[in-house]
Design an enzyme around this catalytic site. Structure first.
Site, short mmCIF file in Angstrom:
data_model
loop_
_atom_site.label_atom_id
_atom_site.label_comp_id
_atom_site.label_asym_id
_atom_site.label_seq_id
_atom_site.Cartn_x
_atom_site.Cartn_y
_atom_site.Cartn_z
N GLY A 113 -6.17 -6.74 -4.20
CA GLY A 113 -6.96 -6.25 -3.07
C GLY A 113 -6.16 -6.41 -1.80
N GLU A 170 0.93 -13.95 -2.25
CA GLU A 170 0.86 -13.72 -3.69
C GLU A 170 2.17 -14.11 -4.36
OE1 GLU A 170 -1.89 -9.72 -3.31
OE2 GLU A 170 0.06 -9.59 -4.30
N GLY A 212 0.77 -1.23 0.00
CA GLY A 212 0.00 0.00 0.00
C GLY A 212 0.80 1.28 0.00
N GLU A 213 2.02 1.24 0.53
CA GLU A 213 2.84 2.45 0.60
C GLU A 213 3.15 3.04 -0.78
OE1 GLU A 213 6.98 1.62 1.97
OE2 GLU A 213 6.43 -0.42 1.47
N THR A 214 3.05 2.23 -1.84
CA THR A 214 3.32 2.74 -3.19
C THR A 214 2.04 2.96 -3.98
OG1 THR A 214 3.54 0.56 -4.24
CG2 THR A 214 5.54 1.51 -3.24
N ARG A 215 0.88 2.72 -3.36
CA ARG A 215 -0.40 2.82 -4.07
C ARG A 215 -0.63 4.21 -4.66
NH1 ARG A 215 -5.04 0.25 -4.89
NH2 ARG A 215 -4.64 -1.41 -3.40
#
Length: 157
Positions: free
Chosen positions: A47, A81, A22-25
């Site tokens: 997700g 993943e 998420g830090e690069t979202r």
């Protein structure tokens, strides 16, 4: 020339599976995702947890792009993943393209720095067997040809 893996490709509407923390979202990963879609490359953006839909997207995508950032190994879902991507590479011939975003390939490969800290914390919660699987996947992917954004200048190598 047709790829030998194309016959084993499951029916998917995605060419690329994009994995990131998420830090690069709101920065790099969103720009990459948008650029791929604008170029006509159907891209699945993950997700929060690894669901059946996520597994199918990984299996059905010809390429998985992994954006390794400092906090990537903090997420068990990202690590799950990654294990699935490596499994698809080995069994189905899928490609994995790692991108190193403010981390070095060595940090990922050897699980040092934030990667080592996160994995050591995961041992207590998930056990050594699962964490060893994550470590093996990290090493495998870090050994692949990749883009290290720290050595790029003006968007070129």
């Amino acid at each position: 020339m047709a790829s030998s893996s194309s016959s084993s490709r499951s029916h998917s509407k995605y060419a690329v599976f994009l994995s990131f923390m998420g830090e690069t979202r709101r920065s790099f990963s969103d720009h990459l995702y948008t650029s791929l879609w604008e170029a006509g490359v159907a891209t699945f953006r993950k997700g929060n947890e690894i669901s059946d839909e996520l597994k199918q997207a990984i299996e059905g995508s010809e390429i998985s792009v992994v954006v390794f950032s400092k906090n990537y190994a903090q997420s068990r879902w990202c690590l799950d993943e990654l294990v699935k991507m490596v499994e698809c590479k080995q069994k189905l011939g899928r490609k994995i393209l790692p991108i190193f975003y403010h981390v070095t390939p060595s940090e990922v490969r050897k699980q040092t720095g934030e990667f080592g800290i996160a994995l050591n914390q995961h041992i207590e919660r998930f056990g050594e067997e699962i964490v060893n699987g994550w470590k093996a996947a990290l090493t495998t992917v870090a050994d692949l040809s990749a883009w290290d954004l720290e050595i790029m200048k003006d968007g070129q190598f």
